[in-house]
Design an enzyme around this catalytic site. Structure first.
Site, PDB file in Angstrom:
ATOM      1  N   LYS A   1       0.887  -1.104   0.069  1.00 17.23           N
ATOM      2  CA  LYS A   1      -0.042  -0.165  -0.136  1.00 17.23           C
ATOM      3  C   LYS A   1       0.831   1.169   0.154  1.00 17.23           C
ATOM      4  CE  LYS A   1      -3.871   2.006   2.578  1.00 17.23           C
ATOM      5  NZ  LYS A   1      -4.999   1.893   3.641  1.00 17.23           N
TER       6      LYS A   1
ATOM      7  N   SER B   1      -9.701   1.736   2.550  1.00 15.50           N
ATOM      8  CA  SER B   1      -8.906   2.566   1.819  1.00 15.50           C
ATOM      9  C   SER B   1      -7.798   1.721   0.959  1.00 15.50           C
ATOM     10  CB  SER B   1      -8.227   3.565   2.467  1.00 15.50           C
ATOM     11  OG  SER B   1      -7.455   3.020   3.524  1.00 15.50           O
TER      12      SER B   1
ATOM     13  N   SER C   1     -10.364  -0.715   6.908  1.00 21.23           N
ATOM     14  CA  SER C   1      -9.542  -0.472   5.479  1.00 21.23           C
ATOM     15  C   SER C   1      -8.773  -1.774   4.831  1.00 21.23           C
ATOM     16  CB  SER C   1      -8.878   0.643   5.329  1.00 21.23           C
ATOM     17  OG  SER C   1      -9.384   1.836   5.239  1.00 21.23           O
TER      18      SER C   1
HETATM   19  N1  GLN Z   1     -13.580   4.176   5.983  1.00 22.02           N
HETATM   20  C1  GLN Z   1     -13.106   4.625   7.088  1.00 22.02           C
HETATM   21  C2  GLN Z   1     -12.393   5.890   6.942  1.00 22.02           C
HETATM   22  O1  GLN Z   1     -12.644   6.587   5.906  1.00 22.02           O
HETATM   23  C3  GLN Z   1     -11.711   3.456   7.477  1.00 22.02           C
HETATM   24  C4  GLN Z   1     -10.704   3.822   6.715  1.00 22.02           C
HETATM   25  C5  GLN Z   1      -9.367   3.206   7.100  1.00 22.02           C
HETATM   26  O2  GLN Z   1      -9.427   2.160   7.677  1.00 22.02           O
HETATM   27  N2  GLN Z   1      -8.391   3.548   6.718  1.00 22.02           N
HETATM   28  O3  GLN Z   1     -12.078   6.434   8.184  1.00 22.02           O
END
Ligand code: GLN
Length: 486
Positions: free
Chosen positions: A76, A151, A175
């Site tokens: 990532k 994400s 995410s």
């Molecule tokens: N969807 C959640 C957010 O936007 C989690 C994102 C994540 O785990 N990085 O904060």
């Protein structure tokens, strides 16, 4: 070849049926051919990959190395990689070449894995659909009109389409698990502190946790062997020995106590997703597990509390991006303040700006007690719900997300609908416990992930439970059509 497990590929590499350079070229060719449709990579580090593969081949020649030696993986794009562009999905870091390596990527590299490149993601890991990337949305390999989840959507799409054997992701509120669910792969969010955050670009430091994303639980276990463990460079790293994540994969599940939280099966859950989850639970009963209903009464409060805590921490973490030391700087600043303001206004996308504002507000004098402190108190209640439930059961199961992957653009104008996607994942991060997403079937042609949550540092148990399920099902072996025949 692209569909094979780490264990099988490791054996082939050792038997010299294929070299790591050949395997790496095969994956690079797949990326060149298929990724224009998916946009799952921000950077393909071809030269670095081939150099690492050559080193791996030399090691393998002399019978050395680990099960990851010579295996092509992707990271990532929020793990700092020395000398390789690391953008965090943001214009702010479009030119950032880190002078150091994150602990996760460095350990995976030391284990001998080959880095194919850096995967696309929501900007600063903020999102549930991968539509917030400065580098454009990622497409779901099962249906190119659908989101891959976020994400870590680039990592999930790349593994699902066979563009990398495995990948890393990070999970602040879901995410790793939600994109794994949407793309039909296996993902593990470890206990907070189990995997080092050193060199991970911070979103919300008390919630962020890196973990493996791969086709199977067994492959995730191979990655955990390298990734997990104490790191003195991370002050919140757990100074506790790691388990052998491969040793107990085959332990039988007889007597396993599974808790099903009634709050995970209420309104808002797509009935087709619920059906898939309940068939998976039946499969576990056949494997010798017992099931009981439990309650996590504060689940509903996880969204409001997370969406105060995460932006608060983000507003503080992201204050370092000011155009001075690294990243984007505006043209012709008039004075210092102008440089700060325009660099940040130009460098950050809308979702990131929105969260910085929410977080700054929640932390400001006069509002701190009403918002941030209150959210932290709710966080404690959520944690206590899990601690209590896990005194009665070994693992908790439920859906990862209320729906399967949704259409690109279908929720971008409705932040509340987007945030509701996170209802089943956020509480795990607020409590700090580990959890997995495991492919459990399909609804309307799109993959559905089963979520398995466990007690602090019970990663080996979760991997064992998931592996046993995968020995009896083949959902994790399905390949999207676009990935076949390439
Ligand atoms: N969807 C959640 C957010 O936007 C989690 C994102 C994540 O785990 N990085 O904060």
């Amino acid at each position: 070849m692209f569909e094979q497990s780490i264990a099988t590929l490791a054996k082939k590499l050792r038997n010299k049926d294929i070299s790591s350079v050949e395997l790496t070229r095969l994956f690079l060719a797949r990326i060149a051919k298929l990724d224009p449709q998916l946009n799952s990579f921000i950077t393909v580090s071809e030269q670095r990959a081939l150099e690492q593969a050559a080193v791996a081949d030399t090691l393998l020649q002399s019978g050395k190395g680990t099960s990851l030696t010579g295996i092509p993986v992707a990271h990532k794009d929020l793990f700092c990689t020395e000398g390789t562009l690391t953008t965090c999905g943001s214009k702010m870091l479009h030119n950032f070449i880190p002078p150091y390596e994150s602990t996760v990527t460095s350990r995976i590299q030391q284990a001998g894995a080959v880095m194919l490149g850096k995967t696309n993601m929501d900007e600063f890991a903020m999102g549930s659909s991968n539509e917030n990337s400065f580098y454009g949305a990622v497409k779901n390999p099962w249906n190119l009109d659908m989101v891959p989840g976020g994400s870590s959507g680039g990592s999930a799409a790349a593994v699902a389409a066979g563009l990398a054997v495995a990948a890393t992701g990070t999970d602040t509120g879901g995410s790793i698990r939600q994109p794994a669910s949407f793309c039909g792969i296996t993902g593990l969010k470890p206990t907070y502190g189990r995997v080092s955050r050193f060199g991970m670009i911070a979103y919300a430091s008390s919630l962020d946790q890196g973990g493996p994303m791969a086709k199977s639980a067994e492959d995730c276990a191979h990655l955990m062997q390298a990734m997990a463990g104490f790191d003195e460079k991370d002050s919140t790293s757990a100074d506790k020995p790691t388990d052998d994540y491969l040793a107990n994969l085959s332990a039988p599940l007889t007597g396993l106590k599974i808790g099903l939280p009634k709050e995970y099966f209420g309104n808002g859950l797509d009935p087709k997703v619920a059906d898939v989850i309940m068939s998976a639970v039946k499969e576990f009963e056949e494997l010798g597990a017992t099931v009981k209903e439990i309650s996590l009464p504060n689940l509903q409060l996880s969204i409001p509390s997370y969406y105060v805590i995460a932006p608060s921490e983000a507003s503080s973490n992201l204050s370092r991006f000011d155009g001075v030391r690294f990243g984007h700087r505006c043209d012709n600043p008039q004075d210092l303040l102008d440089m700060y303001m325009r660099s940040r206004a130009e460098g950050f996308g809308t979702e990131v700006q929105k969260r910085i504002m929410v977080g700054t507000y929640a932390l400001s004098e006069g509002y701190y007690d009403a918002y941030y402190l209150k959210a932290q108190k709710i966080r404690r209640l959520i944690k206590e719900d899990f601690v209590k439930a896990l005194e009665e059961v070994d693992v908790i199961m439920g859906p990862v997300a209320p729906t399967t992957a949704f259409g690109l653009g279908s929720k971008t104008n409705d932040p509340v609908a987007m945030y509701l996607e996170d209802i089943y994942t956020l509480s795990v991060n607020l409590a700090g416990i580990p959890a997995m997403s495991v492919p459990a079937g399909f609804a309307d042609g799109m993959p559905v992930g089963l979520q398995i949550m466990g007690n602090y540092f019970a990663e080996a148990k979760l991997l064992n439970v998931a592996h046993q399920y995968q020995q009896h099902t083949d959902w994790h072996l399905q390949t999207p059509n676009m990935a076949k025949g390439a």
